[in-house]
Motif scaffolding. Structure first.
Motif, PDB file in Angstrom:
ATOM      1  N   UNK A   6      17.958 126.617  80.860  1.00 25.18           N
ATOM      2  CA  UNK A   6      18.224 125.720  79.740  1.00 25.18           C
ATOM      3  C   UNK A   6      18.762 126.523  78.553  1.00 25.18           C
ATOM      4  N   UNK A   7      19.653 125.897  77.799  1.00 29.09           N
ATOM      5  CA  UNK A   7      20.310 126.583  76.683  1.00 29.09           C
ATOM      6  C   UNK A   7      20.163 125.758  75.419  1.00 29.09           C
ATOM      7  N   UNK A   8      19.901 126.439  74.309  1.00 23.20           N
ATOM      8  CA  UNK A   8      19.853 125.772  73.007  1.00 23.20           C
ATOM      9  C   UNK A   8      20.900 126.429  72.113  1.00 23.20           C
ATOM     10  N   UNK A   9      21.920 125.677  71.709  1.00 25.67           N
ATOM     11  CA  UNK A   9      22.966 126.220  70.845  1.00 25.67           C
ATOM     12  C   UNK A   9      22.639 125.822  69.407  1.00 25.67           C
ATOM     13  N   UNK A  10      22.460 126.838  68.554  1.00 30.04           N
ATOM     14  CA  UNK A  10      22.060 126.540  67.162  1.00 30.04           C
ATOM     15  C   UNK A  10      22.888 127.372  66.195  1.00 30.04           C
ATOM     16  N   UNK A  11      22.996 126.860  64.975  1.00 31.78           N
ATOM     17  CA  UNK A  11      23.653 127.623  63.913  1.00 31.78           C
ATOM     18  C   UNK A  11      22.792 128.859  63.661  1.00 31.78           C
ATOM     19  N   UNK A  12      23.358 130.024  63.895  1.00 28.85           N
ATOM     20  CA  UNK A  12      22.568 131.251  63.762  1.00 28.85           C
ATOM     21  C   UNK A  12      23.486 132.392  63.358  1.00 28.85           C
ATOM     22  N   UNK A  13      23.223 132.945  62.203  1.00 27.32           N
ATOM     23  CA  UNK A  13      23.996 134.102  61.746  1.00 27.32           C
ATOM     24  C   UNK A  13      23.196 134.833  60.676  1.00 27.32           C
ATOM     25  N   UNK A  14      23.663 136.002  60.275  1.00 27.78           N
ATOM     26  CA  UNK A  14      23.037 136.728  59.176  1.00 27.78           C
ATOM     27  C   UNK A  14      22.934 135.745  58.011  1.00 27.78           C
ATOM     28  N   UNK A  15      21.744 135.656  57.430  1.00 32.77           N
ATOM     29  CA  UNK A  15      21.453 134.754  56.304  1.00 32.77           C
ATOM     30  C   UNK A  15      20.959 133.381  56.765  1.00 32.77           C
ATOM     31  N   UNK A  16      21.089 133.107  58.042  1.00 35.42           N
ATOM     32  CA  UNK A  16      20.569 131.832  58.551  1.00 35.42           C
ATOM     33  C   UNK A  16      20.044 132.079  59.959  1.00 35.42           C
ATOM     34  N   UNK A  17      18.824 132.595  60.020  1.00 36.22           N
ATOM     35  CA  UNK A  17      18.237 132.947  61.315  1.00 36.22           C
ATOM     36  C   UNK A  17      16.901 132.234  61.459  1.00 36.22           C
ATOM     37  N   UNK A  18      16.876 131.132  62.196  1.00 36.20           N
ATOM     38  CA  UNK A  18      15.613 130.412  62.385  1.00 36.20           C
ATOM     39  C   UNK A  18      14.719 131.161  63.387  1.00 36.20           C
ATOM     40  N   UNK A  19      14.017 132.167  62.858  1.00 33.96           N
ATOM     41  CA  UNK A  19      13.266 133.085  63.730  1.00 33.96           C
ATOM     42  C   UNK A  19      12.207 132.371  64.560  1.00 33.96           C
TER      43      UNK A  19
ATOM     44  N   UNK B  25      11.513 130.313  77.782  1.00 31.38           N
ATOM     45  CA  UNK B  25      12.564 130.673  78.742  1.00 31.38           C
ATOM     46  C   UNK B  25      13.874 129.952  78.474  1.00 31.38           C
ATOM     47  N   UNK B  26      14.085 129.546  77.219  1.00 30.52           N
ATOM     48  CA  UNK B  26      15.327 128.846  76.846  1.00 30.52           C
ATOM     49  C   UNK B  26      16.289 129.875  76.229  1.00 30.52           C
ATOM     50  N   UNK B  27      17.512 129.903  76.746  1.00 29.92           N
ATOM     51  CA  UNK B  27      18.516 130.832  76.217  1.00 29.92           C
ATOM     52  C   UNK B  27      19.071 130.273  74.908  1.00 29.92           C
ATOM     53  N   UNK B  28      19.159 131.133  73.893  1.00 34.01           N
ATOM     54  CA  UNK B  28      19.718 130.690  72.605  1.00 34.01           C
ATOM     55  C   UNK B  28      21.172 131.150  72.495  1.00 34.01           C
ATOM     56  N   UNK B  29      22.032 130.191  72.132  1.00 32.98           N
ATOM     57  CA  UNK B  29      23.428 130.518  71.858  1.00 32.98           C
ATOM     58  C   UNK B  29      23.639 130.452  70.343  1.00 32.98           C
ATOM     59  N   UNK B  30      24.208 131.530  69.793  1.00 39.74           N
ATOM     60  CA  UNK B  30      24.418 131.607  68.335  1.00 39.74           C
ATOM     61  C   UNK B  30      25.765 131.003  67.968  1.00 39.74           C
ATOM     62  N   UNK B  31      25.692 129.792  67.398  1.00 40.97           N
ATOM     63  CA  UNK B  31      26.892 129.088  66.907  1.00 40.97           C
ATOM     64  C   UNK B  31      27.249 129.669  65.539  1.00 40.97           C
ATOM     65  N   UNK B  32      28.524 129.896  65.265  1.00 45.30           N
ATOM     66  CA  UNK B  32      28.979 130.477  63.985  1.00 45.30           C
ATOM     67  C   UNK B  32      28.328 131.831  63.678  1.00 45.30           C
ATOM     68  N   UNK B  33      28.416 132.769  64.596  1.00 43.48           N
ATOM     69  CA  UNK B  33      27.754 134.059  64.344  1.00 43.48           C
ATOM     70  C   UNK B  33      28.318 134.818  63.145  1.00 43.48           C
ATOM     71  N   UNK B  34      29.531 134.450  62.707  1.00 38.52           N
ATOM     72  CA  UNK B  34      30.116 135.103  61.522  1.00 38.52           C
ATOM     73  C   UNK B  34      29.965 134.171  60.306  1.00 38.52           C
ATOM     74  N   UNK B  35      29.068 133.218  60.430  1.00 40.19           N
ATOM     75  CA  UNK B  35      28.797 132.325  59.297  1.00 40.19           C
ATOM     76  C   UNK B  35      30.024 131.537  58.871  1.00 40.19           C
ATOM     77  N   UNK B  36      30.826 131.139  59.876  1.00 43.45           N
ATOM     78  CA  UNK B  36      32.039 130.371  59.614  1.00 43.45           C
ATOM     79  C   UNK B  36      32.982 131.172  58.696  1.00 43.45           C
ATOM     80  N   UNK B  37      32.868 132.489  58.757  1.00 44.16           N
ATOM     81  CA  UNK B  37      33.720 133.368  57.936  1.00 44.16           C
ATOM     82  C   UNK B  37      33.126 133.682  56.570  1.00 44.16           C
ATOM     83  N   UNK B  38      32.073 132.977  56.176  1.00 43.95           N
ATOM     84  CA  UNK B  38      31.503 133.177  54.825  1.00 43.95           C
ATOM     85  C   UNK B  38      30.864 134.567  54.672  1.00 43.95           C
ATOM     86  N   UNK B  39      30.324 135.111  55.768  1.00 46.00           N
ATOM     87  CA  UNK B  39      29.668 136.435  55.690  1.00 46.00           C
ATOM     88  C   UNK B  39      30.682 137.521  55.333  1.00 46.00           C
ATOM     89  N   UNK B  40      31.940 137.263  55.693  1.00 42.51           N
ATOM     90  CA  UNK B  40      32.979 138.264  55.420  1.00 42.51           C
ATOM     91  C   UNK B  40      33.118 138.513  53.922  1.00 42.51           C
TER      92      UNK B  40
END
Ligand SMILES: NC(=O)c1ccc[n+]([C@@H]2O[C@H](COP(=O)([O-])OP(=O)(O)OC[C@H]3O[C@@H](n4cnc5c(N)ncnc54)[C@H](OP(=O)(O)O)[C@@H]3O)[C@@H](O)[C@H]2O)c1
Length: 120
Positions: free
Chosen positions: A1-14, A24-39
């Motif tokens: 099973x996979x859970x895709x969530x918004x996850x990036x530096x500054x937004x990490x739902x630990x 045993x659920x795999x997490x997929x990090x959506x927007x890992x670059x914070x939609x470009x905002x982290x840049x």
């Protein structure tokens, strides 16, 4: 099973990441670059410089070291190449700093999308 969530530096739902791991659920990090905002974050650029990598590489490596699958988006072939070159280690101390980096307050024009507006 996979859970895709918004996850990036500054937004990490630990708690959620830990819960998924326990279940045993795999997490997929959506927007890992914070939609470009982290840049745009100077402190993150400084840390990336320390490792001799780009901010995008630091962002992607961060999500991998959390044990998640990183889903960076790019339309640029050069970015695609460098984004896959993340064979370096972020120290435990820096991982802690990144986990608790101040929350991005807005995602520019994309803030109205539910995923960035805190509704998903
Ligand atoms: N299935 C699809 O068709 C599809 C399409 C779009 C997004 N998505 C997914 O939707 C999610 C959200 O997308 P997102 O845009 O918020 O993802 P994101 O990965 O957080 O941010 C992407 C932004 O970072 C820039 N970027 C990426 N690599 C870079 C690099 N090495 N140097 C400088 N800038 C770089 C991209 O610009 P450049 O493009 O100029 O590199 C883009 O503006 C992602 O997880 C993505 O995989 C899926």
């Amino acid at each position: 099973m996979v859970n895709q969530i918004l996850l990036h530096i500054s937004n990490t739902p630990l708690d959620l990441v830990d819960y998924c791991k326990e279940q045993g659920i795999v997490v997929e990090a959506y927007s890992p670059i914070g939609h470009g905002e982290i840049l745009k974050k100077k402190e993150i650029q400084t840390m990336a410089d320390k490792y001799g990598v780009s901010v995008a590489q630091l962002c992607i490596r961060y999500t991998l070291q959390l044990g998640t699958i990183s889903l960076p988006k790019t339309a640029n072939p050069q970015h695609m190449k460098s984004n896959s070159d993340v064979d370096f280690m972020i120290s435990d101390e820096d991982m802690e700093t990144l986990k608790h980096f101040k929350h991005i307050e807005n995602y520019g024009e994309s803030s109205s999308f539910p995923v960035y507006g805190g509704k998903l």
